[in-house]
Motif scaffolding. Structure first.
Motif, PDB file in Angstrom:
ATOM      1  N   LEU A 143      -4.201  -2.399  -6.790  1.00  0.00           N
ATOM      2  CA  LEU A 143      -3.600  -2.480  -5.470  1.00  0.00           C
ATOM      3  C   LEU A 143      -3.979  -1.258  -4.638  1.00  0.00           C
ATOM      4  CD1 LEU A 143      -0.049  -3.546  -6.620  1.00  0.00           C
ATOM      5  CD2 LEU A 143      -1.704  -4.998  -5.494  1.00  0.00           C
ATOM      6  N   GLN A 144      -4.378  -1.506  -3.394  1.00  0.00           N
ATOM      7  CA  GLN A 144      -4.629  -0.434  -2.437  1.00  0.00           C
ATOM      8  C   GLN A 144      -4.647  -1.048  -1.049  1.00  0.00           C
ATOM      9  OE1 GLN A 144      -8.405   1.037  -3.809  1.00  0.00           O
ATOM     10  NE2 GLN A 144      -9.491  -0.004  -2.177  1.00  0.00           N
ATOM     11  N   PRO A 145      -4.377  -0.267  -0.021  1.00  0.00           N
ATOM     12  CA  PRO A 145      -4.369  -0.815   1.338  1.00  0.00           C
ATOM     13  C   PRO A 145      -5.771  -1.255   1.774  1.00  0.00           C
ATOM     14  CG  PRO A 145      -3.328   1.342   1.271  1.00  0.00           C
ATOM     15  CD  PRO A 145      -3.932   1.109  -0.055  1.00  0.00           C
ATOM     16  N   LYS A 146      -5.828  -2.255   2.651  1.00  0.00           N
ATOM     17  CA  LYS A 146      -7.117  -2.714   3.161  1.00  0.00           C
ATOM     18  C   LYS A 146      -7.712  -1.697   4.112  1.00  0.00           C
ATOM     19  CE  LYS A 146      -6.458  -7.589   2.553  1.00  0.00           C
ATOM     20  NZ  LYS A 146      -6.033  -8.832   3.130  1.00  0.00           N
ATOM     21  N   ARG A 147      -6.907  -1.130   4.985  1.00  0.00           N
ATOM     22  CA  ARG A 147      -7.387  -0.114   5.899  1.00  0.00           C
ATOM     23  C   ARG A 147      -6.236   0.829   6.231  1.00  0.00           C
ATOM     24  NH1 ARG A 147      -6.025  -1.086  11.117  1.00  0.00           N
ATOM     25  NH2 ARG A 147      -7.772   0.087  11.962  1.00  0.00           N
TER      26      ARG A 147
ATOM     27  N   ARG B 126      -8.133   8.534   6.056  1.00  0.00           N
ATOM     28  CA  ARG B 126      -8.545   8.280   4.685  1.00  0.00           C
ATOM     29  C   ARG B 126      -7.801   9.165   3.692  1.00  0.00           C
ATOM     30  NH1 ARG B 126     -13.568   9.737   1.884  1.00  0.00           N
ATOM     31  NH2 ARG B 126     -13.849  11.202   3.592  1.00  0.00           N
TER      32      ARG B 126
ATOM     33  N   ASN C 200       0.521   2.956  -1.329  1.00  0.00           N
ATOM     34  CA  ASN C 200      -0.156   3.153  -0.050  1.00  0.00           C
ATOM     35  C   ASN C 200      -0.462   4.620   0.239  1.00  0.00           C
ATOM     36  OD1 ASN C 200       2.466   3.913   0.264  1.00  0.00           O
ATOM     37  ND2 ASN C 200       2.728   2.998   2.271  1.00  0.00           N
TER      38      ASN C 200
ATOM     39  N   TRP D 216      -4.405   5.658  -5.960  1.00  0.00           N
ATOM     40  CA  TRP D 216      -3.346   5.392  -4.990  1.00  0.00           C
ATOM     41  C   TRP D 216      -2.010   5.393  -5.709  1.00  0.00           C
ATOM     42  CZ3 TRP D 216      -4.410   4.661   0.204  1.00  0.00           C
ATOM     43  CH2 TRP D 216      -5.756   4.546   0.521  1.00  0.00           C
TER      44      TRP D 216
END
Length: 139
Positions: A3-7, A11, A72, A94
């Motif tokens: 799991l990680q954010p798309k954008r 950064r 996130n 993350w």
């Protein structure tokens, strides 16, 4: 896949990032039982994914699982044997920031024994002490 954010807007963040506490993560919303964090801490995406897979295997068709946290916050690391300076390291993994009292998982099952087994599994896998709550206790 982890799991990680798309954008994201940026950064990399400083380590002491403070998310605003969400009020909707302290009460049960979906399931009959919940796994609640007792203390503050961070939960890496790898740990969250591994716990999810083990719990889905344990529940099979006897219950349904909801995940109430999302990693996130980026954590950076510099490579081994690199000299000091030269900027911040690359994003390595993350994490999800867990305040005390937040519900990590919710599950719906008919048997309380299965819910207590799930709580024991989560307690072993996650580095934050957790406890099992039932819908009547949460209100």
């Amino acid at each position: 896949m982890l799991l990680q954010p798309k954008r994201m807007k940026y950064r990399k963040y400083q380590k002491n990032i403070q998310n605003k506490k969400k009020d909707n993560t302290y009460e049960l919303a979906f399931g009959e039982y919940g796994i609640k964090a007792i203390t503050n801490g961070y939960l890496p995406a790898r740990t969250l994914e591994a716990t999810k897979q083990v719990l889905n295997k344990k529940l099979k068709k006897a219950g349904k699982l909801w995940i109430c946290v999302f990693p996130n916050i980026p954590r950076t690391e510099k490579p081994a044997e690199v000299r000091m300076g030269k900027g911040k390291g690359a994003v390595s993994f993350w994490v999800a920031q867990i305040p005390a009292g937040q519900i990590l998982f919710e599950l719906n099952t008919n048997t309380p024994e299965l819910a207590s087994q799930v709580q024991k599994i989560v307690n072993k896998m996650v580095n934050i002490p957790v406890r099992l709550i039932k819908r009547e206790e949460a209100l």
